[in-house]
Design an enzyme around this catalytic site. Sequence first.
Site, PDB file in Angstrom:
ATOM      1  N   GLU A   1      13.803  70.351  15.708  1.00 20.37           N
ATOM      2  CA  GLU A   1      13.199  69.469  16.721  1.00 20.37           C
ATOM      3  C   GLU A   1      12.970  68.133  16.031  1.00 20.37           C
ATOM      4  OE1 GLU A   1      12.715  70.173  19.802  1.00 20.37           O
ATOM      5  OE2 GLU A   1      12.655  72.343  19.948  1.00 20.37           O
TER       6      GLU A   1
ATOM      7  N   CYS B   1       7.483  62.164  19.512  1.00 17.83           N
ATOM      8  CA  CYS B   1       8.947  62.216  19.554  1.00 17.83           C
ATOM      9  C   CYS B   1       9.441  61.899  20.961  1.00 17.83           C
ATOM     10  CB  CYS B   1       9.424  63.584  19.094  1.00 17.83           C
ATOM     11  SG  CYS B   1       8.600  64.927  19.937  1.00 17.83           S
TER      12      CYS B   1
HETATM   13  P1  NAP Z   1       8.919  64.197   8.303  1.00 14.18           P
HETATM   14  O1  NAP Z   1       8.637  63.187   7.247  1.00 14.18           O
HETATM   15  O2  NAP Z   1      10.290  64.664   8.472  1.00 14.18           O
HETATM   16  O3  NAP Z   1       7.938  65.412   7.994  1.00 14.18           O
HETATM   17  C1  NAP Z   1       7.965  66.593   8.763  1.00 14.18           C
HETATM   18  C2  NAP Z   1       7.809  67.778   7.842  1.00 14.18           C
HETATM   19  O4  NAP Z   1       8.974  67.877   7.030  1.00 14.18           O
HETATM   20  C3  NAP Z   1       6.623  67.653   6.885  1.00 14.18           C
HETATM   21  O5  NAP Z   1       6.070  68.925   6.685  1.00 14.18           O
HETATM   22  C4  NAP Z   1       7.285  67.136   5.616  1.00 14.18           C
HETATM   23  O6  NAP Z   1       6.589  67.462   4.460  1.00 14.18           O
HETATM   24  C5  NAP Z   1       8.612  67.852   5.650  1.00 14.18           C
HETATM   25  N1  NAP Z   1       9.668  67.168   4.911  1.00 14.18           N
HETATM   26  C6  NAP Z   1       9.789  65.850   4.634  1.00 14.18           C
HETATM   27  N2  NAP Z   1      10.926  65.624   3.954  1.00 14.18           N
HETATM   28  C7  NAP Z   1      11.532  66.814   3.799  1.00 14.18           C
HETATM   29  C8  NAP Z   1      12.748  67.241   3.193  1.00 14.18           C
HETATM   30  N3  NAP Z   1      13.580  66.377   2.607  1.00 14.18           N
HETATM   31  N4  NAP Z   1      13.057  68.542   3.231  1.00 14.18           N
HETATM   32  C9  NAP Z   1      12.240  69.428   3.837  1.00 14.18           C
HETATM   33  N5  NAP Z   1      11.080  69.084   4.425  1.00 14.18           N
HETATM   34  C10 NAP Z   1      10.731  67.793   4.417  1.00 14.18           C
HETATM   35  O7  NAP Z   1       8.475  63.720   9.729  1.00 14.18           O
HETATM   36  P2  NAP Z   1       7.083  63.136  10.159  1.00 14.18           P
HETATM   37  O8  NAP Z   1       7.012  61.726   9.702  1.00 14.18           O
HETATM   38  O9  NAP Z   1       5.980  64.048   9.724  1.00 14.18           O
HETATM   39  O10 NAP Z   1       7.184  63.261  11.748  1.00 14.18           O
HETATM   40  C11 NAP Z   1       7.741  62.287  12.502  1.00 14.18           C
HETATM   41  C12 NAP Z   1       9.123  62.647  12.963  1.00 14.18           C
HETATM   42  O11 NAP Z   1       9.111  63.910  13.611  1.00 14.18           O
HETATM   43  C13 NAP Z   1       9.609  61.682  14.007  1.00 14.18           C
HETATM   44  O12 NAP Z   1      10.972  61.406  13.810  1.00 14.18           O
HETATM   45  C14 NAP Z   1       9.399  62.441  15.312  1.00 14.18           C
HETATM   46  O13 NAP Z   1      10.181  61.979  16.373  1.00 14.18           O
HETATM   47  C15 NAP Z   1       9.739  63.821  14.887  1.00 14.18           C
HETATM   48  N6  NAP Z   1       9.163  64.810  15.829  1.00 14.18           N
HETATM   49  C16 NAP Z   1      10.000  65.531  16.623  1.00 14.18           C
HETATM   50  C17 NAP Z   1       9.491  66.430  17.536  1.00 14.18           C
HETATM   51  C18 NAP Z   1      10.382  67.245  18.437  1.00 14.18           C
HETATM   52  O14 NAP Z   1       9.906  68.230  19.004  1.00 14.18           O
HETATM   53  N7  NAP Z   1      11.633  66.915  18.604  1.00 14.18           N
HETATM   54  C19 NAP Z   1       8.115  66.597  17.627  1.00 14.18           C
HETATM   55  C20 NAP Z   1       7.295  65.835  16.802  1.00 14.18           C
HETATM   56  C21 NAP Z   1       7.838  64.956  15.886  1.00 14.18           C
HETATM   57  P3  NAP Z   1       5.659  66.390   3.703  1.00 14.18           P
HETATM   58  O15 NAP Z   1       4.582  66.036   4.653  1.00 14.18           O
HETATM   59  O16 NAP Z   1       5.186  67.158   2.515  1.00 14.18           O
HETATM   60  O17 NAP Z   1       6.534  65.225   3.361  1.00 14.18           O
END
Ligand code: NAP
Length: 466
Positions: free
Chosen positions: A228, A262
């Site tokens: 997602e 998102c």
């Molecule tokens: P993020 O930086 O990707 O972090 C999400 C999760 O992934 C966190 O637990 C993070 O851990 C982990 N993570 C980060 N880099 C990683 C890697 N290289 N490998 C594995 N895990 C990793 O995203 P965010 O800034 O928290 O959230 C915002 C994004 O999520 C936006 O793009 C938003 O649109 C999207 N989103 C999508 C949905 C949907 O349902 N489609 C819903 C909500 C949000 P750490 O915190 O330890 O870095």
Amino acid sequence: MAYATIDPATNAEVRTFPSLSDEEADRAVERAHATFLQWRELSVSDRAGKVKRAGELMLERKDEFARIVTLEMGKRFVEAQAEVDLSAAILRYYGDNAASFLRQENIDVKNGDAEVLYQPLGVILGVEPWNFPLYQVVRLAAPNLALGNTILIKHASNCPQNALLLAQLFVDAGVPEGAYTNVFIDSKQIRRVIENPLVRGASLTGSEQAGASVGEIAGRNLKKVVLELGGSDPFIVLDAGNIERTIRNAAMGRLANTGQSCIAAKRFIVVDDVYDAFLDGLRAAFAKLKPGDPMDPQTTLGPLSSERAAVELVGQVEEAVGKGASVVVGGGRVNRPGAFVEATILTDVTPEMNVYREELFGPVAVVYKVADDDAAVALANDSPYGLGGAVFCSDAARARKVAERIESGMVWINSPTGSSPELPFGGVKRSGFGRELSSHAITEFANMKLIRTLPAGKGPAAKVVG
Ligand code: NAP
């Protein structure tokens, strides 16, 4: 990044938490697997009853949960309370409906019986984001616990207290130790966990980069994955009917959760003859926002989740302005401590600018003028993302036609994209794949198992081959 609570309203570090060692992460997987072997033996109704109880307890603890959400990621307290309500509704929904969703299916066959059973797979890893620190976790946990899977949750590193509160909630609801486990692990350890043969699937909600990484590891290890990811949802305005209401919806769709959703409306695509009125109205709505303490009910614009997020968002705006975009309102940081960014509207955005295709994860709207419905659809689809979308029009048939042509997983007509327990949620293109919520989510990590029974002595006659 180490696990830490940093209040984005002040940027002060409140508390840090130790991460797990590799050995501790391995033990968490082993315990989750051992629990799975018992958990799957319970009836769906037994498991679903505990999921429902978690929802009841969450409502009893509403303000405690909401305060921690606000503290760790800056959401306004009233919005945090609404997140608790929605999360509890999701727990209740699967509590009430899991047994009927997982009822076996009987297929009509000529000879004997054919049944499809929905059985759990085992340990599933969930990697979760900070923007809805309760709702995102519950979307994965509720259907999977009811199905009989056990869950490991790696929460965002800036939401450790939310992570711990959720883990305690499930224990208090009677979910056995090891069925829902919070793990404070880093990205390298995510690989280690997914590679563990006891782990049967992974789900990530977050950015494209993190999704691609988890998807790649899961793919190499031949494990099911649900992603997602981000979105840059179009909000299309086709006529002037109910224009004031449309503008209020546009402001709400862009600014809820301080724009960090998102499914937030991010690209406003407006037909020619409504454009000026729409832009004027949206500018007025953005200009009157009151930044402040997210706990204060008078505040209408909270901080972003972190200083880094604020710097990145303003950087995106500056890149566009440097290449010729116009700022209608806002455009910079709010003059106070904390991760605040002004509510901003950009126009004159062109494909040469990064913001044309990038997600703007904060209170920044881009407004485009188009000639007609075809041009609106073409612009809406000129995006790497395909999560949600909205169409506003007083002619239902016209709106419906446009909705069908938008390349996304969800389109709402006369409302910004929303979320509710019974509605399937997910995207296409770079917004990911798989679905959460609704009856569909509960079988994402299920073994859809066929049992075909032929009457004894009436099966195919045995043949010697070769
Ligand atoms: P993020 O930086 O990707 O972090 C999400 C999760 O992934 C966190 O637990 C993070 O851990 C982990 N993570 C980060 N880099 C990683 C890697 N290289 N490998 C594995 N895990 C990793 O995203 P965010 O800034 O928290 O959230 C915002 C994004 O999520 C936006 O793009 C938003 O649109 C999207 N989103 C999508 C949905 C949907 O349902 N489609 C819903 C909500 C949000 P750490 O915190 O330890 O870095």
